[in-house]
Design a protein around this motif. Sequence first.
Motif, mmCIF file in Angstrom:
data_model
loop_
_atom_site.group_PDB
_atom_site.id
_atom_site.type_symbol
_atom_site.label_atom_id
_atom_site.label_comp_id
_atom_site.label_asym_id
_atom_site.label_seq_id
_atom_site.Cartn_x
_atom_site.Cartn_y
_atom_site.Cartn_z
ATOM 1 N N ASP A 62 43.658 21.179 30.308
ATOM 2 C CA ASP A 62 42.834 19.982 30.493
ATOM 3 C C ASP A 62 41.953 20.113 31.739
ATOM 4 O OD1 ASP A 62 43.985 18.870 28.250
ATOM 5 O OD2 ASP A 62 45.396 17.604 29.358
ATOM 6 N N ALA A 63 42.507 20.717 32.796
ATOM 7 C CA ALA A 63 41.722 20.913 34.016
ATOM 8 C C ALA A 63 40.538 21.844 33.748
ATOM 9 C CB ALA A 63 42.606 21.481 35.127
ATOM 10 N N LEU A 64 40.799 22.908 32.981
ATOM 11 C CA LEU A 64 39.723 23.836 32.645
ATOM 12 C C LEU A 64 38.667 23.154 31.781
ATOM 13 C CD1 LEU A 64 38.445 26.654 32.530
ATOM 14 C CD2 LEU A 64 40.007 27.193 30.637
ATOM 15 N N ASP A 65 39.107 22.363 30.814
ATOM 16 C CA ASP A 65 38.152 21.641 29.969
ATOM 17 C C ASP A 65 37.241 20.763 30.817
ATOM 18 O OD1 ASP A 65 39.128 22.774 27.660
ATOM 19 O OD2 ASP A 65 40.383 21.048 27.110
ATOM 20 N N PHE A 66 37.814 20.095 31.811
ATOM 21 C CA PHE A 66 36.996 19.257 32.686
ATOM 22 C C PHE A 66 36.013 20.096 33.488
ATOM 23 C CE2 PHE A 66 36.373 17.712 37.047
ATOM 24 C CZ PHE A 66 35.511 16.659 36.760
ATOM 25 N N LEU A 67 36.498 21.183 34.076
ATOM 26 C CA LEU A 67 35.612 22.019 34.890
ATOM 27 C C LEU A 67 34.421 22.516 34.076
ATOM 28 C CD1 LEU A 67 38.167 24.106 36.984
ATOM 29 C CD2 LEU A 67 36.520 22.432 37.865
ATOM 30 N N ARG A 68 34.647 22.778 32.818
ATOM 31 C CA ARG A 68 33.558 23.285 31.971
ATOM 32 C C ARG A 68 32.491 22.239 31.695
ATOM 33 N NH1 ARG A 68 37.346 27.229 28.137
ATOM 34 N NH2 ARG A 68 36.848 29.139 29.285
ATOM 35 N N THR A 69 32.732 20.990 32.089
ATOM 36 C CA THR A 69 31.697 19.955 31.982
ATOM 37 C C THR A 69 30.903 19.826 33.272
ATOM 38 O OG1 THR A 69 33.039 18.081 32.809
ATOM 39 C CG2 THR A 69 33.263 18.662 30.470
ATOM 40 N N VAL A 70 31.317 20.548 34.313
ATOM 41 C CA VAL A 70 30.708 20.420 35.638
ATOM 42 C C VAL A 70 29.631 21.490 35.840
ATOM 43 C CG1 VAL A 70 31.147 20.534 38.122
ATOM 44 C CG2 VAL A 70 32.810 19.438 36.604
#
Length: 219
Positions: free
Chosen positions: A144-152
């Motif tokens: 989930d953390a990686l998924d979020f970072l990929r939106t940044v």
Amino acid sequence: MTTKAKIAVFGANGTIGGRVVREALERGHEVTAAVRDPKKLAEADARVTVVTGDVLDPGTVTEVARGVDVVVSAVGGGDGPGHVATVEPSVRSLVTGVRALGGAAPRLIAVGGAGSLRTPDGKQVWDAEGLPEGLLQIMHAHGDALDFLRTVSDVRWTSFSPAASIAPGVRTGVYRTGGDELLTDGAGESRISTEDYAAALVDEIEEPRHVGERFTVAY
């Protein structure tokens, strides 16, 4: 990256964070260790600047990140529910805190997990049968953390996944890196020591190769 970098480490008293601190110090970098309770910092070193820092508080992150070149997040959560409550929320807090510094924002490197790495059969590590619920929670928290970072797109971030097996061992300085695929050796094993993981992370600080993406490491 300059020869001597200013590095802030959240989770510096953990298994991985402590080794990142040691590796960075041995290479001559300046290290700030941000921990919730400075008294619990396992390896006190006169070369380390120890500050009280809550990774879940963006304002604290901003103050810790001010004036440094790289922020490293090596925070975990102990068990599965702890990781769910800490890992992805901490990455959001880190991005918010770093972003507040605008053009002076440092780079962010987050210790990730191996669960979302792709296996040769086209699945992901966390799809394996028989994995305990607590381990799955840890894996998906990092996912989930990686998924979020990929939106940044406005913060220079890197997510660094270890091999499937990571444990304290020997620092060899020899390793292989990859992207989203699980790396295995000739025997089909995916492993790395925490010492070599830390060495690879500091190598990435010194020679950035994976800004805006996830990468992994294994023997």
